[in-house]
Design an enzyme around this catalytic site. Structure first.
Site, short mmCIF file in Angstrom:
data_model
loop_
_atom_site.label_atom_id
_atom_site.label_comp_id
_atom_site.label_asym_id
_atom_site.label_seq_id
_atom_site.Cartn_x
_atom_site.Cartn_y
_atom_site.Cartn_z
N ASP A 72 5.28 -22.03 74.30
CA ASP A 72 6.25 -22.08 75.40
C ASP A 72 5.52 -21.89 76.72
OD1 ASP A 72 9.64 -21.30 75.21
OD2 ASP A 72 8.61 -21.22 77.15
N TYR A 86 18.86 -36.67 81.28
CA TYR A 86 18.97 -35.86 80.05
C TYR A 86 19.46 -36.74 78.90
CZ TYR A 86 20.07 -31.85 77.04
OH TYR A 86 20.13 -30.95 76.00
N ALA A 126 19.19 -40.02 78.58
CA ALA A 126 18.14 -40.96 78.18
C ALA A 126 17.08 -40.26 77.34
CB ALA A 126 17.50 -41.58 79.42
N LYS A 151 17.41 -37.68 75.42
CA LYS A 151 17.91 -37.30 74.10
C LYS A 151 18.18 -38.52 73.21
CE LYS A 151 17.47 -32.93 74.65
NZ LYS A 151 16.52 -32.20 73.81
N ILE A 170 17.57 -21.52 71.60
CA ILE A 170 17.68 -22.11 70.26
C ILE A 170 16.34 -22.03 69.51
CG2 ILE A 170 18.01 -24.31 69.04
CD1 ILE A 170 20.23 -24.96 71.12
N GLY A 171 15.23 -22.29 70.23
CA GLY A 171 13.91 -22.27 69.58
C GLY A 171 13.61 -20.91 68.98
N1 LIG Z 1 22.06 -25.18 74.93
C1 LIG Z 1 22.76 -26.27 74.64
O1 LIG Z 1 23.97 -26.36 74.89
C2 LIG Z 1 22.07 -27.43 73.97
C3 LIG Z 1 22.89 -28.48 73.50
C4 LIG Z 1 22.27 -29.57 72.90
C5 LIG Z 1 20.90 -29.61 72.76
N2 LIG Z 1 20.15 -28.57 73.24
C6 LIG Z 1 18.71 -28.69 73.06
O2 LIG Z 1 18.22 -27.55 72.38
C7 LIG Z 1 16.87 -27.32 72.75
C8 LIG Z 1 16.69 -25.88 73.18
O3 LIG Z 1 17.48 -25.66 74.32
P1 LIG Z 1 18.02 -24.22 74.73
O4 LIG Z 1 19.47 -24.37 74.98
O5 LIG Z 1 17.55 -23.21 73.79
O6 LIG Z 1 17.30 -24.08 76.14
P2 LIG Z 1 16.65 -22.81 76.85
O7 LIG Z 1 16.48 -23.22 78.28
O8 LIG Z 1 17.42 -21.59 76.54
O9 LIG Z 1 15.22 -22.70 76.13
C9 LIG Z 1 14.27 -23.70 76.30
C10 LIG Z 1 12.88 -23.11 76.12
O10 LIG Z 1 11.95 -24.16 76.37
C11 LIG Z 1 10.92 -23.66 77.21
N3 LIG Z 1 10.32 -24.76 77.96
C12 LIG Z 1 10.80 -25.41 79.04
N4 LIG Z 1 9.92 -26.34 79.45
C13 LIG Z 1 8.87 -26.28 78.61
C14 LIG Z 1 7.65 -26.99 78.52
N5 LIG Z 1 7.31 -27.94 79.41
N6 LIG Z 1 6.80 -26.69 77.51
C15 LIG Z 1 7.10 -25.72 76.61
N7 LIG Z 1 8.23 -25.00 76.66
C16 LIG Z 1 9.12 -25.28 77.65
C17 LIG Z 1 11.60 -22.63 78.10
O11 LIG Z 1 10.68 -21.73 78.67
C18 LIG Z 1 12.57 -21.99 77.12
O12 LIG Z 1 11.97 -20.89 76.45
C19 LIG Z 1 16.55 -28.33 73.84
O13 LIG Z 1 15.93 -29.46 73.27
C20 LIG Z 1 17.93 -28.71 74.37
O14 LIG Z 1 17.95 -29.97 74.97
C21 LIG Z 1 20.70 -27.48 73.84
#
Ligand SMILES: NC(=O)c1ccc[n+]([C@@H]2O[C@H](COP(=O)([O-])OP(=O)(O)OC[C@H]3O[C@@H](n4cnc5c(N)ncnc54)[C@H](O)[C@@H]3O)[C@@H](O)[C@H]2O)c1
Length: 273
Positions: free
Chosen positions: A40, A156, A158, A160, A20-21
């Site tokens: 990252d 997770y 808590a 969020k 997502i980032g």
């Molecule tokens: N994917 C989903 O279904 C979903 C749903 C709701 C919320 N989210 C939220 O969206 C956000 C992004 O999640 P995503 O699905 O893209 O996950 P992802 O695992 O695909 O990407 C997460 C990124 O964060 C990086 N990361 C992990 N630990 C880190 C740290 N300590 N410092 C810096 N970077 C770090 C990872 O290397 C990765 O590039 C998160 O906050 C997640 O909780 C995701």
């Protein structure tokens, strides 16, 4: 609050190397930001992401800064390198998170304390000092698990709910009046990324696994969105949303606002006997 003009701004995205980032970084570039910093832990993925961005948007549009959001000095360095490279910083996306319940102390440190660190650095120092326009924006990425529990994932959940709470507090007009930094919450629904990949192996015990598998949102057939579908909606929120508001973005649909009921609104209080 006026519309925030994204054109020419500078963004720092934690967890910006993938998922997502990364999609938010690309959506911001497509809307004309001057540059993005991908902060990252994943160096190889992050450096590859910069190359992809340069191929699409041109040289010098992105930098990767190895940043663990649990490390305050690394986080600060990400801000410093952003300012060195792009002169300004206007948008902070607090997005990095993990979903490894067994490592719950690390999870809270990344998902909640990481957002706390980022908001402190952004709101109190870097955004007011280095924003290029009148206002700056912080997006805190929570989750649908930040408005109703994923019962198999208490850590997770808590983390969020915590992100939701700090967004409501720091997003309040009392802060905005002084800082001119909008703080906005985004709660994605299930999105196709790597996040869930190791989740079931990292629950506390098998009991949690059965509960996990019976959670409607975590059912394999539950509707999902791609990061590319949802990221333009996040950009829209940066442009339009008011500080202190929290938005759900699911199934690729436009964001809708989530508001907690106020205590005073409970008409029939259910007092215990
Ligand atoms: N994917 C989903 O279904 C979903 C749903 C709701 C919320 N989210 C939220 O969206 C956000 C992004 O999640 P995503 O699905 O893209 O996950 P992802 O695992 O695909 O990407 C997460 C990124 O964060 C990086 N990361 C992990 N630990 C880190 C740290 N300590 N410092 C810096 N970077 C770090 C990872 O290397 C990765 O590039 C998160 O906050 C997640 O909780 C995701």
């Amino acid at each position: 609050m006026a519309t925030f003009d994204i054109n020419g701004k500078v963004a720092l995205v934690t967890g910006g190397a993938s998922g997502i980032g990364y999609a938010i970084a690309v959506a911001l570039l497509a809307k004309g930001v001057k540059g993005v910093t991908l902060a990252d832990v994943a160096t190889e993925v992050g450096e590859r992401a910069v190359k992809e961005i340069e191929a699409k948007f041109g040289e010098g549009k992105a930098i990767f800064v190895k940043t663990d959001v649990t490390n305050a000095s690394e986080f600060e360095e990400a801000f410093q390198k952003t300012v060195e490279k792009f002169q300004n910083v206007d948008i902070l996306i607090n997005n990095a998170a993990i979903a490894l319940e067994k490592h719950w102390e690390r999870l809270i440190d990344v998902n909640l304390c990481g957002v706390f660190r980022g908001t402190l650095l952004g709101l109190e120092t870097y955004l007011p000092k280095y924003k290029s326009g009148e206002e700056a924006v912080i997006i805190n990425v929570s989750s649908i698990a930040g408005v109703a529990p994923f019962v198999a994932c208490p850590a997770y959940t808590a983390s969020k709910f915590g992100v939701h709470g700090l967004t409501l507090a720091w997003g309040h007009p009392a802060h905005f009046k002084d800082t001119k930094v909008k703080v906005i919450g985004v709660c994605p629904g299930i999105t196709l990324t790597q996040l869930g990949a190791e989740s079931t192996e990292n629950l506390f015990t098998d009991r949690y696994k059965n509960i996990y598998l019976s959670t409607p949102e975590l059912d394999p057939n539950h509707p999902k969105q791609t990061p590319e579908e949802m990221s333009p909606h996040v950009v829209r929120l940066i442009e339009k949303a008011t500080s202190g508001t929290v938005w759900i973005v699911e199934e690729g649909q436009p964001p809708y606002q989530y508001e907690m009921i106020k205590r005073e609104q409970i008409e029939d209080k259910n007092y215990i006997d």
